[in-house]
Design an enzyme around this catalytic site. Structure first.
Site, mmCIF file in Angstrom:
data_model
loop_
_atom_site.group_PDB
_atom_site.id
_atom_site.type_symbol
_atom_site.label_atom_id
_atom_site.label_comp_id
_atom_site.label_asym_id
_atom_site.label_seq_id
_atom_site.Cartn_x
_atom_site.Cartn_y
_atom_site.Cartn_z
ATOM 1 N N ASN A 121 -14.287 1.399 -6.273
ATOM 2 C CA ASN A 121 -15.276 2.324 -5.718
ATOM 3 C C ASN A 121 -16.042 3.118 -6.771
ATOM 4 O O ASN A 121 -16.436 4.259 -6.526
ATOM 5 C CB ASN A 121 -14.574 3.313 -4.784
ATOM 6 C CG ASN A 121 -13.896 2.631 -3.624
ATOM 7 O OD1 ASN A 121 -14.330 1.601 -3.151
ATOM 8 N ND2 ASN A 121 -12.791 3.222 -3.168
ATOM 9 N N SER A 169 -11.343 -0.284 -0.016
ATOM 10 C CA SER A 169 -10.049 -0.340 0.670
ATOM 11 C C SER A 169 -10.213 -0.684 2.142
ATOM 12 O O SER A 169 -9.323 -1.274 2.751
ATOM 13 C CB SER A 169 -9.334 1.011 0.578
ATOM 14 O OG SER A 169 -8.721 1.193 -0.651
ATOM 15 N N ASP A 211 0.847 -1.193 0.000
ATOM 16 C CA ASP A 211 0.000 0.000 0.000
ATOM 17 C C ASP A 211 0.885 1.247 0.000
ATOM 18 O O ASP A 211 1.941 1.252 -0.629
ATOM 19 C CB ASP A 211 -0.889 -0.055 1.262
ATOM 20 C CG ASP A 211 -2.210 0.667 1.103
ATOM 21 O OD1 ASP A 211 -2.180 1.910 1.012
ATOM 22 O OD2 ASP A 211 -3.267 0.012 1.092
ATOM 23 N N HIS A 266 -3.337 6.228 3.977
ATOM 24 C CA HIS A 266 -4.173 5.079 3.630
ATOM 25 C C HIS A 266 -3.662 3.757 4.194
ATOM 26 O O HIS A 266 -4.408 2.982 4.806
ATOM 27 C CB HIS A 266 -4.249 5.022 2.094
ATOM 28 C CG HIS A 266 -5.156 4.002 1.516
ATOM 29 N ND1 HIS A 266 -4.740 2.732 1.174
ATOM 30 C CD2 HIS A 266 -6.456 4.057 1.180
ATOM 31 C CE1 HIS A 266 -5.741 2.065 0.644
ATOM 32 N NE2 HIS A 266 -6.800 2.841 0.641
#
Length: 358
Positions: free
Chosen positions: A210, A296, A62, A110
Site C-alpha cells: 500500500n 489486503s 494473518d 484484520h
C-alpha cells in the site's frame, strides 16, 4: 530476521446493517449486499450457479479470525496459532484473533475482515456475503498487534499446506525494498515456505502493498505466488496500491477500495466482517462489520475466486492459469495481457470458471 505487517490502508470505518446505495438485482438477502461492489467487480455471483466454493479450503494466514462470528458460522475448519511464547515449538492456539494473553489488539481485526471477504455466509439475512460463500476458512494466526516474524509466517504457510488448504491468502508484506533480502538469498524463509506449499498443490495469493511503488512488495514479489494490486469501485487503480508487477508476471488486480482519499463514503471501501463488537459508529450502528481499504482487501477477492475454481476439481496449475488468462483490462477490454496498473487484469470469476479444465 524480518518483521512483516498486515498492509491495511489508513481508511477504516464501521458500518451498520442498513444497506445504502449499491448494486441492483443482487441475488442474496444479506443486508449489506448492495454495498459489496467488489462481488460485482469480480463477477462472483455470475459464477455461483456453477460453483460456490463448496469443498475448497482457504487458509487465512494473518492476525487470526473471530471463530464465533455469526457470518462465518459453519465456514471454519481447525486452525493454528504460531505467535507463541519464546522457545515454544509448533502451534499454541486455534487461530483465534486474540493472542495467547487472551487480549484482542485493535489491528488484529484484520484477519476476520479478510475471512469474510472470502467466505462469509451468503443469503442468511446477516451482514455480508463472501466471494466463495460455501468455501471453508482455515484460520492461522501469525501476526500479533498487526506484525510478525518471517519464521512464524512460514510455519503458518507450511501448516496450511500440510493440513489440506487449497489456497493460502497472505494479506501481509514487508516494506518496499525488502525484496532485496530474498533476491540476494539473505532471507528466503517465506519464499521457501510458499514453494513448499506450491509443491503440495496449494496456490498462494499475496498482497502487493500500500505504498504506491512500482512493484509488488515481498513475499508477493520474489515468491511463486499471485501478487494482487487494488482497484476502486470504478475499476481504476487505487491510489495507494503498489503496481502488481513481479518478475514472474503473475500479477492481477482486485477490489481494494478508494482509501477515502477525498473523503468519500464508507461504501467506497470494502465492507466485511470484523470481530464481534470491534466496530465503531462512524458509518453506522453495527459493531460486527467494517469498511477497510488496502491490497489486503483485494487479495481475498482473488483467493475467493481461486476457491471457486478449486471446487470444480481443478489442479493448482489450472486454477492459476484460469485466473491469469481470463483477468480483464477494463480500459481496453482485453484479457490476460499485461499492463502496469492491472498486471494481467482484474480477476473475473465468471470467465475463470468457464476456462478449460485440465
Amino acid at each position: 530476521m524480518k518483521r512483516w505487517t498486515a498492509p491495511i490502508a489508513a481508511a477504516a470505518c464501521a458500518v451498520g446493517l442498513v444497506a445504502t446505495a449499491g448494486s441492483a438485482g443482487a441475488a442474496t438477502n444479506d443486508p449489506l449486499r448492495p454495498d459489496l461492489w467488489g462481488l460485482d467487480q469480480v463477477k462472483a455471483e455470475q459464477a455461483w450457479p456453477t460453483t460456490t466454493g463448496e469443498g475448497a479450503t482457504v487458509a487465512v494466514v494473518d492476525t487470526g479470525v473471530d471463530l464465533g462470528h455469526p457470518d462465518l458460522a459453519g465456514r471454519l475448519v481447525p486452525g493454528a496459532t504460531f505467535v507463541c511464547e519464546e522457545g515454544h515449538e509448533g502451534s499454541c492456539g486455534d487461530g483465534g484473533w486474540k493472542g495467547i494473553d487472551g487480549e484482542g489488539q485493535e489491528s488484529d481485526v484484520h484477519g476476520t475482515h479478510v475471512a469474510g471477504t472470502i467466505a462469509a455466509v451468503a443469503d442468511n439475512g446477516t451482514g455480508v456475503a463472501g466471494v466463495a460463500p460455501d468455501a471453508k476458512i482455515m484460520p492461522i494466526k501469525v501476526l500479533e498487534d498487526g506484525s510478525g516474524q518471517t519464521e512464524d509466517i512460514a510455519e503458518g504457510i507450511r501448516y496450511a499446506a500440510d493440513n489440506g488448504a487449497d489456497v493460502i491468502n497472505l494479506s501481509l508484506g514487508g516494506l518496499p525494498g525488502t525484496q532485496i533480502f530474498s533476491i540476494l538469498g539473505l532471507d528466503t524463509t517465506t519464499k521457501d515456505a510458499i514453494q513448499y506449499a506450491r509443491d503440495k498443490g496449494t496456490l498462494t495469493v499475496a498482497a502487493a502493498g500500500n505504498t504506491s511503488t512500482l512493484m509488488c512488495n515481498d513475499p508477493a514479489f520474489s515468491s511463486d505466488s499471485i501478487c494482487v494490486g487494488a482497484t476502486d469501485r470504478n475499476a481504476l487503480k487505487s491510489y495507494f496500491s503498489e503496481l502488481p508487477v513481479t518478475f514472474r508476471g503473475k500479477g492481477v488486480a482486485g477490489p481494494g477500495g478508494s482509501g477515502r482519499l477525498l473523503g468519500g463514503p464508507c461504501s467506497d471501501d470494502i465492507i466485511s466482517t470484523v470481530p464481534r463488537g470491534t466496530g465503531t459508529d462512524e458509518c453506522g450502528e453495527g459493531k460486527d462489520y467494517a469498511a477497510f481499504a488496502g491490497t489486503s482487501m483485494a487479495t481475498p477477492h482473488v483467493a475467493g475466486v481461486a476457491a471457486l475454481l478449486y471446487a470444480q476439481g481443478r489442479s493448482m496449475e489450472n486454477v492459476e492459469g484460469a485466473i491469469l488468462e481470463t483477468a480483464r483490462n477494463p480500459l481496453w477490454g482485453t484479457r490476460g495481457g499485461f499492463s502496469a496498473f492491472y498486471g494481467r487484469g482484474i480477476v473475473d470469476a465468471e470467465a475463470a470458471i468457464a476456462h478449460p479444465r485440465d
